[in-house]
Design a protein around this motif. Structure first.
Motif, short mmCIF file in Angstrom:
data_model
loop_
_atom_site.label_atom_id
_atom_site.label_comp_id
_atom_site.label_asym_id
_atom_site.label_seq_id
_atom_site.Cartn_x
_atom_site.Cartn_y
_atom_site.Cartn_z
N LYS A 127 38.06 -14.27 57.20
CA LYS A 127 37.41 -14.23 55.91
C LYS A 127 38.32 -13.61 54.87
CE LYS A 127 36.26 -10.04 57.72
NZ LYS A 127 37.07 -10.07 58.89
N THR A 128 38.00 -13.84 53.63
CA THR A 128 38.69 -13.16 52.55
C THR A 128 37.70 -12.22 51.89
OG1 THR A 128 38.12 -14.91 50.98
CG2 THR A 128 40.21 -15.12 52.13
N GLU A 129 38.17 -11.07 51.47
CA GLU A 129 37.30 -10.09 50.84
C GLU A 129 38.00 -9.52 49.61
OE1 GLU A 129 35.94 -8.43 55.16
OE2 GLU A 129 35.62 -7.09 53.46
N ILE A 130 37.27 -9.41 48.51
CA ILE A 130 37.80 -8.88 47.27
C ILE A 130 36.79 -7.88 46.72
CG2 ILE A 130 38.72 -9.47 44.99
CD1 ILE A 130 38.86 -12.38 45.92
N VAL A 131 37.24 -6.67 46.40
CA VAL A 131 36.35 -5.65 45.85
C VAL A 131 37.03 -4.95 44.68
CG1 VAL A 131 35.15 -5.25 48.04
CG2 VAL A 131 37.12 -3.82 47.41
N GLY A 132 36.23 -4.43 43.77
CA GLY A 132 36.75 -3.61 42.69
C GLY A 132 36.65 -2.15 43.08
N PHE A 133 37.75 -1.42 42.89
CA PHE A 133 37.78 -0.01 43.29
C PHE A 133 38.76 0.75 42.41
CE2 PHE A 133 39.60 3.22 46.41
CZ PHE A 133 38.52 4.09 46.32
N LEU A 134 38.28 1.79 41.75
CA LEU A 134 39.10 2.64 40.90
C LEU A 134 39.82 1.85 39.82
CD1 LEU A 134 40.64 5.05 43.59
CD2 LEU A 134 38.57 5.36 42.21
N GLY A 135 39.18 0.82 39.29
CA GLY A 135 39.75 0.04 38.20
C GLY A 135 40.69 -1.06 38.63
N ASP A 136 41.00 -1.15 39.94
CA ASP A 136 41.90 -2.17 40.46
C ASP A 136 41.13 -3.15 41.35
OD1 ASP A 136 44.10 -0.99 39.20
OD2 ASP A 136 44.48 0.33 40.91
N ILE A 137 41.80 -4.22 41.73
CA ILE A 137 41.23 -5.21 42.64
C ILE A 137 41.88 -5.03 44.00
CG2 ILE A 137 40.80 -7.65 43.06
CD1 ILE A 137 39.46 -6.50 40.54
N TRP A 138 41.06 -4.74 45.01
CA TRP A 138 41.55 -4.55 46.37
C TRP A 138 41.13 -5.75 47.22
CZ3 TRP A 138 43.20 0.48 48.62
CH2 TRP A 138 43.48 1.43 47.63
N TYR A 139 42.04 -6.23 48.05
CA TYR A 139 41.70 -7.36 48.92
C TYR A 139 42.54 -7.33 50.19
CZ TYR A 139 45.73 -9.47 46.45
OH TYR A 139 46.96 -9.72 45.90
#
Length: 333
Positions: free
Chosen positions: A133-145
């Motif tokens: 799977k692919t996962e993308i989240v917003g965290f501390l103003g950045d995009i983590w994946y």
């Protein structure tokens, strides 16, 4: 597709015919939704390729916003790709534009109608992990994946990507870290990853030094996260965070998948409750399926986590709750 989606509700009408042939609707119909402002966004197959669509609920207001490249696929696993992420005014998603970059991080800006590559992480190779799977989240103003061997951190301000290498925690490990179940809670990001000791729970405060494994829940290089599993696997409970993990602390005492708790530090991470006492699965899972997962709920008495569990009494998997303590973990109904 059918024009009358609900024969009992004559006001239900077809907003857009994504695929005139109709044969792809079962696998690639509108799915993986997110919202931004007054618009909703989804992935759908249009008979030629898999694209990102924007809709305001009307036919005229439903349009493809990603480019048309034959064979383009949103997400390296197609149907298993996670929802595009709406974050700070943009839509972020995994996308293959057919240019040879394979699945990379793209963004869509509704204000300028611009769909663009954020950063080509790997050039001519797949950027995404192998945990299906692919996962993308917003965290501390950045995009983590999840980017295969590491967490990838995209900074929209500088249009740059940082490789938060998990393998560095275990010198000599060359296996992909395959981060999974990325979950921002407060000022921490929780996830599962493999540093050579199996898929175990990790935490990050946004820095390399603050990115660490929380516990070796399943001893001896075995995975605490069942292979092919994904979903909301971490949830707040009180001032703590709970999660499910396949448990065998010493390699000789298998307990199945059970409930764990952490305060965000290795010292504060431990088994919370062996719900199905012994080797039985207290938090059952199915092969290559979404985990039953957990969700947080704010109540007058504080935040609790809700989840499905089976205590082995014969009633099967039912609704449970926890406040982060063993005494506060019990069957709801």
């Amino acid at each position: 597709e059918m024009a009358d989606l609900n024969p009992l509700n004559p006001s239900a009408t077809l907003s857009a015919d994504f695929d005139a042939s109709g044969w792809r609707i079962q696998n690639f119909g509108p799915n993986n939704w997110t919202h931004l402002g007054t618009k909703a966004y989804c992935m759908a197959w249009n008979g030629t390729d898999h694209r990102l669509y924007e809709t305001d609920g009307t036919n005229a207001g439903t349009v493809a916003v990603s480019p048309a490249y034959a064979g383009s696929v949103i997400g390296s696993r197609g149907n298993y790709a996670f929802s595009p992420l709406a974050y700070q005014g943009r839509i972020y998603l995994a996308f293959d534009d057919g240019s040879g970059t394979f699945d990379e991080l793209f963004s869509y800006d509704p204000q300028t109608s611009t769909f663009a590559l954020c950063a080509d992480v790997v050039g001519a190779g797949p950027a995404w992990g192998t945990w299906d799977k692919t996962e993308i989240v917003g965290f501390l103003g950045d995009i983590w994946y999840n980017g295969g061997s590491a967490l990838q951190v995209y900074d929209p301000k500088t249009n740059s990507v940082t490789d938060m290498t998990i393998a560095a925690a275990n010198a000599g490990n060359t296996a992909p870290a395959t981060p999974a179940c990325l979950t921002p809670i407060g000022d921490k990001l929780y996830f599962f990853a493999d540093d050579g000791s199996g898929m175990e729970p990790w935490v990050s405060d946004g820095t390399a030094a603050g990115t660490m494994v929380l516990a070796d829940c399943n001893f001896g290089g075995e995975d605490a996260l069942p292979y092919g599993q994904y979903g909301p696997e971490f949830a707040r409970a009180g001032n703590l965070v709970v999660f499910g993990a396949v448990t065998d602390a010493d390699g000789a005492t298998p307990l199945g998948r059970e409930l764990w708790v952490t305060d965000g530090t290795p010292a504060g991470t431990q088994l919370l409750k062996d719900i199905n006492v012994g080797p039985g699965e207290g938090m059952p899972w199915r092969w290559s399926q979404v985990l039953m997962g957990l969700t947080a709920l704010d109540t007058p008495g504080g935040t609790i986590a809700l989840f499905g569990a089976d205590d082995g009494s014969g009633i099967g998997s039912e609704l449970w709750r926890t406040d982060g303590t063993a005494a506060g973990t019990y069957l709801v109904k």
